[in-house]
Design a protein around this motif. Sequence first.
Motif, PDB file in Angstrom:
ATOM      1  N   TYR A 149      35.314   2.559  25.149  1.00  0.00           N
ATOM      2  CA  TYR A 149      36.204   3.571  24.561  1.00  0.00           C
ATOM      3  C   TYR A 149      36.453   3.203  23.108  1.00  0.00           C
ATOM      4  O   TYR A 149      36.607   2.020  22.781  1.00  0.00           O
ATOM      5  N   ASN A 150      36.531   4.192  22.264  1.00  0.00           N
ATOM      6  CA  ASN A 150      36.843   3.933  20.859  1.00  0.00           C
ATOM      7  C   ASN A 150      38.365   3.923  20.704  1.00  0.00           C
ATOM      8  O   ASN A 150      38.964   4.850  20.146  1.00  0.00           O
ATOM      9  N   THR A 151      38.979   2.879  21.240  1.00  0.00           N
ATOM     10  CA  THR A 151      40.440   2.831  21.255  1.00  0.00           C
ATOM     11  C   THR A 151      41.042   2.611  19.863  1.00  0.00           C
ATOM     12  O   THR A 151      42.194   2.971  19.633  1.00  0.00           O
ATOM     13  N   SER A 176      49.184  -0.938  18.658  1.00  0.00           N
ATOM     14  CA  SER A 176      48.326  -2.117  18.426  1.00  0.00           C
ATOM     15  C   SER A 176      47.627  -2.542  19.713  1.00  0.00           C
ATOM     16  O   SER A 176      46.428  -2.852  19.706  1.00  0.00           O
ATOM     17  N   TYR A 177      48.392  -2.562  20.818  1.00  0.00           N
ATOM     18  CA  TYR A 177      47.792  -2.903  22.107  1.00  0.00           C
ATOM     19  C   TYR A 177      46.696  -1.897  22.474  1.00  0.00           C
ATOM     20  O   TYR A 177      45.628  -2.272  22.974  1.00  0.00           O
ATOM     21  N   LEU A 178      46.963  -0.604  22.224  1.00  0.00           N
ATOM     22  CA  LEU A 178      45.970   0.419  22.539  1.00  0.00           C
ATOM     23  C   LEU A 178      44.718   0.220  21.697  1.00  0.00           C
ATOM     24  O   LEU A 178      43.591   0.304  22.220  1.00  0.00           O
ATOM     25  N   ALA A 179      44.901  -0.063  20.435  1.00  0.00           N
ATOM     26  CA  ALA A 179      43.748  -0.300  19.556  1.00  0.00           C
ATOM     27  C   ALA A 179      42.877  -1.442  20.067  1.00  0.00           C
ATOM     28  O   ALA A 179      41.651  -1.431  19.928  1.00  0.00           O
ATOM     29  N   ASP A 180      43.516  -2.429  20.707  1.00  0.00           N
ATOM     30  CA  ASP A 180      42.782  -3.583  21.243  1.00  0.00           C
ATOM     31  C   ASP A 180      42.211  -3.321  22.634  1.00  0.00           C
ATOM     32  O   ASP A 180      41.634  -4.238  23.239  1.00  0.00           O
ATOM     33  N   GLY A 181      42.412  -2.097  23.174  1.00  0.00           N
ATOM     34  CA  GLY A 181      41.765  -1.728  24.430  1.00  0.00           C
ATOM     35  C   GLY A 181      42.650  -1.722  25.655  1.00  0.00           C
ATOM     36  O   GLY A 181      42.139  -1.587  26.781  1.00  0.00           O
ATOM     37  N   MET A 195      40.111   8.213  26.611  1.00  0.00           N
ATOM     38  CA  MET A 195      41.044   7.084  26.701  1.00  0.00           C
ATOM     39  C   MET A 195      40.899   6.309  28.011  1.00  0.00           C
ATOM     40  O   MET A 195      40.498   6.874  29.037  1.00  0.00           O
ATOM     41  N   PRO A 196      41.221   5.005  27.997  1.00  0.00           N
ATOM     42  CA  PRO A 196      41.101   4.170  29.200  1.00  0.00           C
ATOM     43  C   PRO A 196      42.300   4.394  30.149  1.00  0.00           C
ATOM     44  O   PRO A 196      43.293   3.680  30.093  1.00  0.00           O
ATOM     45  N   VAL A 197      42.176   5.396  31.005  1.00  0.00           N
ATOM     46  CA  VAL A 197      43.297   5.802  31.863  1.00  0.00           C
ATOM     47  C   VAL A 197      43.314   4.974  33.149  1.00  0.00           C
ATOM     48  O   VAL A 197      42.401   5.066  33.970  1.00  0.00           O
ATOM     49  N   LEU A 198      44.340   4.177  33.303  1.00  0.00           N
ATOM     50  CA  LEU A 198      44.508   3.434  34.554  1.00  0.00           C
ATOM     51  C   LEU A 198      44.954   4.371  35.668  1.00  0.00           C
ATOM     52  O   LEU A 198      44.422   4.335  36.781  1.00  0.00           O
TER      53      LEU A 198
END
Length: 538
Positions: free
Chosen positions: A50-52, A77-82, A341-344
């Motif tokens: 993902y291009n977070t 910031s956390y999202l940017a890091d994946g 987006m990386p959806v849990l």
Amino acid sequence: MKLEQVSLPVNNKLLSEYWSGSEKLHTFFQYPLRDESYSKRAEYLKNQSYNTKQLSETIRSFMEPYGLTGKINENLSYLADGSPVIVGGQQAGILTGPLYSVHKAISVILLAKEQTVKLGTKVIPLFWIAGEDHDLEEINHTFTISQSEPKKRVYSERSKRKTMASTTEINKSELKNTIEDIFKDYGETEYTQDLYKSVVSAIEESNTFTDFFTRCMHSLFKDEGLLMIDAAFAPFRQFESKFFQQMIENNEKIAQVVVEKEQLLSEFGFGTPISATTDNANLFFVKDGERYLLERKSDYYINETANIKLTKEEILEVAVNSPENLSNNVVTRPLMQEMTMPVLAFVGGPGELAYWATLKDAFELLNLQMPLIVPRLNITLITRQVEQLLEEYQLTIKDVFNGKVKELKDKFLDSIQDEKAKEQIQQLHELVEEHYEKLLEHLNRQQIHLDQIVQKNKSYHRQQFDYLKSKIDQQVILKHEKIIRQFNTISSEIYPNDNYQERVFNPYQYLTIYGPSLISDLLELPFEFSNNHNVVHL
């Protein structure tokens, strides 16, 4: 503030079987709803790309005008890091729309906190604003309580055009008038003026429905670090460009597998929640600011109403060069969410659960997995006034949902009727009827034919007797107004219009009573994701 969990019958068959872990229903979803599924999904996400960083920057650019708090910056910031996200969303209603919009946000935040602890990795709460929706009649109103009864308050500005919530400009003067009426219904408390001023300020700083919605939601959740993104935000559309292309390349296949899945869902007894068709392109085209659903006919993407006719090559060109002119529908929105987006886990209501049940094969067709689907928390807020009335009449929350308040009210109304007065009016009516009959007989003997005039006079007297009875009833009810108002208050607050409170009222009704700490205090309660109904005693 105290939390009580009550077990209520679940009228939605699909939701009921989903909670029960039905094997039959599980085949329509990727993951069963249990703890180990979260860790499996988290492992799956680690192996996806993902291009977070770009996603995080896009969300940042959307949220910047509303103000970035320390927690929001941290989560970006956390999202940017994946870091994975928990997603829930809603249309852009007035004053956040119905309470369940807030309940979804609360659910998203609590589930993100819970999974951060359980997985040992940061999980981010994200709210997806469906600003691309154009059915403004669904979002242009709210309800208040006036004279112990639910009252609909509507922003009366209308547009014949099918513009999106994110591009529909609000008439600030008209919206302020609506808000003023709403707050008058709330009445004066120690919190009213500050809340009113904050809402009016939000209107002043907003241009569209989505602006106003976002400012209201942001004011409630900014300190929790809730990220928000508008589906119609132009930079987000640019980010989605290549994913629109994938949907167009696989358009016919997506429609086919959704139709087949929905047919199977129907055969299993769960109905047809989206009424899918094989010629539906499941994409909207935005033309001159209006949003039109596309169909596939004879190798063209068309909407006859808007005179839109595009070849596959032409619509692919739109996806590449001007993706802001494309918009998702109920089928492609979940697919787009998964691709961007990386959806849990996705948090939704019963309706959303139903349409997600038709999409598993569409996910697989695009080499995607459906995330965990978690039903949102169901919450009813009980004010101190209502709490006292429940105690006074020895009623439980279940009693209210089961209609016992109406039974008690009807029984009370029967008990206070002035039967003697009604009896005397009936006697008067019978006496008048008797004398009219004698008069008619006399006139007929005299060969004076005035039957129609006599009948008209009789009708007039009947109307007057009915009017007298209604006035007596009004006076009797007025005499016992306090008790009747108390019954109405219980019903209107807890089960307005025979519907759950969270589907009718907006949060400002309770913020004016409880104060601005309402949201943070709710988030401190020990909610559990289950099929129980959560009753919060304020």
